[in-house]
Write a protein that holds these residues in place. Structure first.
Motif, mmCIF file in Angstrom:
data_model
loop_
_atom_site.group_PDB
_atom_site.id
_atom_site.type_symbol
_atom_site.label_atom_id
_atom_site.label_comp_id
_atom_site.label_asym_id
_atom_site.label_seq_id
_atom_site.Cartn_x
_atom_site.Cartn_y
_atom_site.Cartn_z
ATOM 1 N N SER A 1 41.039 16.819 -15.833
ATOM 2 C CA SER A 1 40.969 16.230 -14.646
ATOM 3 C C SER A 1 39.749 15.181 -14.419
ATOM 4 C CB SER A 1 40.940 17.117 -13.319
ATOM 5 O OG SER A 1 40.072 18.026 -13.579
ATOM 6 N N LEU A 2 38.417 15.365 -15.095
ATOM 7 C CA LEU A 2 37.468 14.619 -15.040
ATOM 8 C C LEU A 2 37.052 13.950 -16.274
ATOM 9 C CD1 LEU A 2 35.042 17.214 -13.133
ATOM 10 C CD2 LEU A 2 36.028 15.098 -12.343
ATOM 11 N N PRO A 3 36.460 12.668 -16.178
ATOM 12 C CA PRO A 3 35.997 12.016 -17.225
ATOM 13 C C PRO A 3 35.067 12.756 -18.129
ATOM 14 C CG PRO A 3 35.978 10.525 -15.399
ATOM 15 C CD PRO A 3 36.119 11.906 -14.704
ATOM 16 N N VAL A 4 35.033 12.550 -19.474
ATOM 17 C CA VAL A 4 34.479 13.383 -20.551
ATOM 18 C C VAL A 4 33.300 12.396 -20.936
ATOM 19 C CG1 VAL A 4 34.341 14.822 -22.428
ATOM 20 C CG2 VAL A 4 36.199 14.959 -20.847
ATOM 21 N N VAL A 5 32.024 12.864 -20.830
ATOM 22 C CA VAL A 5 30.865 12.195 -21.384
ATOM 23 C C VAL A 5 30.895 12.150 -23.053
ATOM 24 C CG1 VAL A 5 28.351 12.149 -21.868
ATOM 25 C CG2 VAL A 5 29.300 12.856 -19.856
ATOM 26 N N LYS A 6 30.677 10.931 -23.551
ATOM 27 C CA LYS A 6 31.003 10.586 -24.956
ATOM 28 C C LYS A 6 29.530 9.860 -25.615
ATOM 29 C CE LYS A 6 35.383 12.052 -25.329
ATOM 30 N NZ LYS A 6 35.787 13.020 -26.246
ATOM 31 N N THR A 7 29.173 10.411 -26.572
ATOM 32 C CA THR A 7 27.824 9.992 -27.098
ATOM 33 C C THR A 7 28.096 9.737 -28.611
ATOM 34 O OG1 THR A 7 26.873 12.124 -27.190
ATOM 35 C CG2 THR A 7 26.396 10.875 -25.304
ATOM 36 N N ALA A 8 26.939 9.478 -29.358
ATOM 37 C CA ALA A 8 27.291 9.357 -31.017
ATOM 38 C C ALA A 8 27.694 10.648 -31.387
ATOM 39 C CB ALA A 8 25.859 9.057 -31.578
ATOM 40 N N GLY A 9 28.694 10.667 -32.362
ATOM 41 C CA GLY A 9 29.201 11.813 -33.002
ATOM 42 C C GLY A 9 30.530 12.237 -32.349
ATOM 43 N N ASP A 10 30.852 11.859 -31.160
ATOM 44 C CA ASP A 10 31.847 12.493 -30.285
ATOM 45 C C ASP A 10 33.241 11.602 -30.651
ATOM 46 O OD1 ASP A 10 30.489 14.277 -29.040
ATOM 47 O OD2 ASP A 10 30.312 13.232 -27.258
ATOM 48 N N GLU A 11 34.324 12.074 -30.548
ATOM 49 C CA GLU A 11 35.350 11.537 -30.950
ATOM 50 C C GLU A 11 36.291 10.932 -29.512
ATOM 51 O OE1 GLU A 11 39.953 12.361 -33.335
ATOM 52 O OE2 GLU A 11 38.959 14.015 -32.317
ATOM 53 N N VAL A 12 36.799 9.611 -29.618
ATOM 54 C CA VAL A 12 37.500 9.092 -28.562
ATOM 55 C C VAL A 12 38.911 8.697 -29.185
ATOM 56 C CG1 VAL A 12 35.512 8.196 -27.558
ATOM 57 C CG2 VAL A 12 36.376 6.648 -29.339
ATOM 58 N N PHE A 13 39.855 8.658 -28.032
ATOM 59 C CA PHE A 13 41.315 8.660 -28.407
ATOM 60 C C PHE A 13 41.763 7.202 -27.950
ATOM 61 C CE2 PHE A 13 40.484 13.035 -27.476
ATOM 62 C CZ PHE A 13 40.721 13.687 -28.857
ATOM 63 N N ALA A 14 42.746 6.706 -28.868
ATOM 64 C CA ALA A 14 43.550 5.506 -28.602
ATOM 65 C C ALA A 14 44.029 5.702 -27.225
ATOM 66 C CB ALA A 14 44.249 4.965 -29.495
ATOM 67 N N GLY A 15 44.089 4.579 -26.226
ATOM 68 C CA GLY A 15 44.729 4.558 -25.105
ATOM 69 C C GLY A 15 43.961 5.363 -23.997
ATOM 70 N N THR A 16 42.810 5.794 -24.191
ATOM 71 C CA THR A 16 42.110 6.633 -23.132
ATOM 72 C C THR A 16 41.116 5.522 -22.510
ATOM 73 O OG1 THR A 16 40.299 7.260 -24.826
ATOM 74 C CG2 THR A 16 42.145 8.935 -24.171
ATOM 75 N N LEU A 17 40.770 5.793 -21.258
ATOM 76 C CA LEU A 17 39.970 4.737 -20.590
ATOM 77 C C LEU A 17 38.467 4.749 -20.531
ATOM 78 C CD1 LEU A 17 40.312 2.174 -18.631
ATOM 79 C CD2 LEU A 17 40.586 3.829 -16.733
ATOM 80 N N ASN A 18 37.704 3.789 -21.148
ATOM 81 C CA ASN A 18 36.164 4.061 -21.043
ATOM 82 C C ASN A 18 35.812 3.671 -19.546
ATOM 83 O OD1 ASN A 18 33.534 4.097 -21.840
ATOM 84 N ND2 ASN A 18 33.668 1.821 -22.532
ATOM 85 N N GLY A 19 34.537 4.418 -19.338
ATOM 86 C CA GLY A 19 33.945 4.341 -17.958
ATOM 87 C C GLY A 19 33.110 3.138 -17.905
ATOM 88 N N THR A 20 31.744 3.419 -17.260
ATOM 89 C CA THR A 20 30.865 2.209 -17.088
ATOM 90 C C THR A 20 29.838 2.036 -18.168
ATOM 91 O OG1 THR A 20 29.333 3.979 -15.963
ATOM 92 C CG2 THR A 20 30.885 2.995 -14.567
ATOM 93 N N GLY A 21 29.993 2.819 -19.225
ATOM 94 C CA GLY A 21 29.042 2.560 -20.316
ATOM 95 C C GLY A 21 29.738 1.593 -21.501
ATOM 96 N N ALA A 22 29.162 1.025 -22.430
ATOM 97 C CA ALA A 22 29.306 0.481 -23.787
ATOM 98 C C ALA A 22 29.383 1.476 -24.756
ATOM 99 C CB ALA A 22 28.713 -0.850 -23.864
ATOM 100 N N LEU A 23 30.384 1.323 -25.733
ATOM 101 C CA LEU A 23 30.532 2.367 -26.951
ATOM 102 C C LEU A 23 30.723 1.389 -27.945
ATOM 103 C CD1 LEU A 23 32.720 5.018 -25.636
ATOM 104 C CD2 LEU A 23 30.344 5.192 -25.647
ATOM 105 N N THR A 24 30.003 1.908 -29.212
ATOM 106 C CA THR A 24 30.408 1.272 -30.392
ATOM 107 C C THR A 24 31.115 2.429 -31.232
ATOM 108 O OG1 THR A 24 28.739 -0.302 -30.501
ATOM 109 C CG2 THR A 24 29.475 0.274 -32.591
ATOM 110 N N ALA A 25 32.194 2.305 -31.845
ATOM 111 C CA ALA A 25 33.173 3.473 -32.431
ATOM 112 C C ALA A 25 33.473 2.910 -33.818
ATOM 113 C CB ALA A 25 33.948 4.112 -31.644
#
Length: 640
Positions: free
Chosen positions: A172-196
């Protein structure tokens, strides 16, 4: 919907049938209503006829072909109304099946729209190139800006942000993502910028696997047929063989052609399964209508019949057993601040007014619900995934992760020591809740605790389902173990499986099935759709359920009222008992009329009257399930 030819033809056939009946009742000339009925035959009967001929080509005989032959036979001896009614019944059934199939296919295709068509690829020289997401390969670097949907399954190599991945995990809540974490296609990024870095090809992403699993489950899910359909092959063969024998054998011994044909057609009319079809459908359709009036949409008579077999119910968590809406549960101000709960909430809400985070929105909503006047906030700053801060009423207020307290020392904590603050945070986490730390002017000021509220009827529903099915319900959730355990303890569930991806839920459902269970899964999200399609029965939450979940499910709780599940199962079981009673009545009538026709001389008018009489009796018996008394009885039965 009207683009489907089955629906168009069934609608035209029904209109023609109704027009023929009205013309006959109004005293129009026979050619008028005969023409309308025959047009009904053509428009509604050609598809079942083709289906029956295809089956015949495969050396099988089904009720489709028998119904067409019976309808033609009825018309040949003047009973064109009976034949037209059979045509309408089967045309409508085929149209509903085609509609359900098309809706499922459309919804599965729409799921792919969650994944963006394009992604920003970082080339070797550092330039950014906008490319189709489908051409990304394993090893490519992608840049994801704030507010964008992620174009591939990837591992973060730089940046930090919060990602809303409810479509995949149901959290139900957004999940914090930092270096080393997996992200999934179709999910919505929040207010930060990511390089993956991409680590799965487009066809292997989690969202693509969800689509594949739903399609496979929908195609291979065993279809439990209605009672009449289980014996249709043998019954159809028996009626055809008997009719042919009744017509041909007497001719070999010199019987009159016309009288012999009349007798054979009379036999086919009285032996046709019209009463048997109506013995099955009215009770189940009445039960569907009754359930609909009480907030449950059951998609077909097959589903209504299957509900009676349910032996174990599995629940999703977020949005199913809980409301899916994060709310402030507790406010813990530090005594040293001199603030009460409302004072602390007022300051935090003033800061969060400028935040886009769901937790901030929940805090602001709580302050407004209490009628608090929020002061203005200056110099607002946000560190995505960590905290927000601003100047409010001359104080520097920070709100964010409990790590904020690490910058303060025990000497500054006054009455609420750092250990005590951390204990409040730990208790919140153990209960599956979210803790927002509040620091004012560099000193711990308190904790705001937020939680996804459990539906009021959840615990009673779990207990009632355990009684009705004989097996305690199971919890299958993509949320964390702490939140899952807390909810399970509050609702009385003991079998808990947390941290599940969509494919994991499917495996758990299959494991329950392999243990001999007839599984009903209740869920609401895209991540639940494969398991909903795999389960023997899928039930979706209607108000906030995803389109794919609503389409993959066999039934929908329109008002999100879990309390309707136990009486729904009890109603299905009563419907099955009424069906069994009706089949006995229909079988007795058919047996008596057939024996009369074979062993004596059954006048055609009397045969038709007996045939129609049995149809009326079983129809009226099935309609008893339309009354509210039937729902009250089902509710009492579920509570017993």
């Amino acid at each position: 919907m009207w683009a489907l030819p089955e629906i168009r033809w069934a609608t035209i056939a029904t209109v023609l049938f109704a027009a023929g009946g009205l013309a006959q009742l109004a005293g129009a000339s026979a050619p008028v209503w005969w023409s309308l009925y025959l047009a009904c035959y053509v428009t509604g009967g050609w598809e079942p006829a083709l289906a029956g001929l295809r089956a015949l080509r495969e050396r099988t005989l089904d009720v489709d072909l028998l119904m067409i032959v019976a309808a033609i036979g009825a018309a040949s001896i003047g009973q064109v109304f009976d034949g037209a009614m059979l045509i309408v019944i089967f045309a409508t059934s085929g149209a509903l099946e085609a509609f359900a199939t098309a809706r499922t296919a459309d919804s599965v295709r729409a799921l792919l729209d969650l994944a963006p068509d394009q992604a920003t690829r970082l080339d070797a020289d550092g330039t950014e190139t906008l490319v189709p997401a489908a051409v990304l390969v394993v090893g490519d670097l992608i840049r994801v800006r704030p507010g964008e949907r992620i174009g591939a399954d990837a591992v973060v190599v730089a940046g930090d942000s919060e990602v809303d991945q409810a479509s995949i995990t149901g959290e139900s809540l957004p999940v914090v993502k930092t270096a080393g974490d997996e992200v999934f296609a179709g999910t919505l990024n929040g207010t930060g910028a990511l390089t993956a870095r991409v680590h799965r090809a487009a066809g292997d992403t989690v969202i693509a696997r969800i689509v594949a699993m739903v399609e496979q489950a929908s195609a291979t899910k065993s279809r439990t047929q209605l009672v009449i359909e289980r014996v249709e092959q043998r019954y159809s063969i028996g009626v055809v063989v008997a009719t042919l024998a009744l017509f041909t054998i007497p001719l070999l011994f010199g019987a009159d052609l016309q009288s012999n044909l009349l007798r054979a057609m009379t036999f086919m009319i009285v032996a046709s399964p019209c009463a048997v079809v109506l013995a099955t459908m009215p009770p189940l359709l009445s039960a569907i209508a009754l359930a609909g009036r009480h907030g449950v949409l059951v998609k077909s008579a097959v589903v209504m019949e299957q509900l009676a077999d349910t032996t174990v119910v599995a629940f999703d968590k977020t949005g199913t057993l809980t409301t899916g809406a994060i709310r402030v549960a507790d406010v813990h101000p530090a005594p040293s601040t001199g603030l009460d709960e409302e004072g602390l909430l007022r300051l935090v809400a003033a800061v969060e007014m400028h935040s886009e985070h769901p937790l901030g929105a929940a805090i602001v909503a709580a302050a407004r619900d209490r009628g608090l006047q929020l002061p203005s906030a200056d110099r607002f700053r946000s560190a995505p995934g960590h905290a927000v801060e601003a100047s409010v009423d001359g104080s520097h207020v920070q709100a964010g992760k409990p790590a904020l307290f690490d910058a303060t020392g025990p000497a500054q904590a006054d009455d609420l020591t750092l250990a005590q603050v951390r204990r409040v945070v730990a208790d919140a986490h153990d209960a599956g809740r979210t803790a927002v730390a509040v620091v004012i002017d560099g000193r711990p000021a308190g904790v705001v605790v937020l939680a996804d509220h459990i539906r009021p009827e959840a615990a009673a529903t779990v207990a009632a389902l355990a009684t009705v099915t004989g097996t305690p319900p199971v919890l299958l959730t993509g949320d964390n173990a702490g939140a899952a355990r807390s909810l399970a303890a509050s609702t009385g569930i003991t079998d808990v499986h947390a941290g599940l991806l969509p494919e994991d839920k499917v495996e758990r459902v299959r494991a329950l099935q392999q243990q001999g269970g007839r599984v009903m899964l209740v869920g609401d999200g895209v991540n639940d759709a494969p398991a909903l399609a795999t389960a023997d029965l899928g039930v979706a939450m209607g108000r906030h359920g995803s389109d794919l979940a609503l389409t993959s499910a066999d039934a929908v709780l329109v008002r999100d009222d879990l309390a309707t599940l136990p009486p729904l199962i009890a109603l299905s079981r009563r419907g099955r008992r009424v069906v069994a009673t009706n089949l006995v009545i229909a079988a007795v009538f058919i047996t008596v009329l057939v024996a009369w026709d074979l062993l004596g001389h059954l006048p055609l008018p009397l045969g038709v009257a007996g045939h129609e009489g049995s149809t009326v009796i079983v129809g009226l018996n099935g309609l008893r399930l339309l009354t509210d008394a039937a729902w009250r009885r089902a509710t009492r039965s579920a509570a017993a």
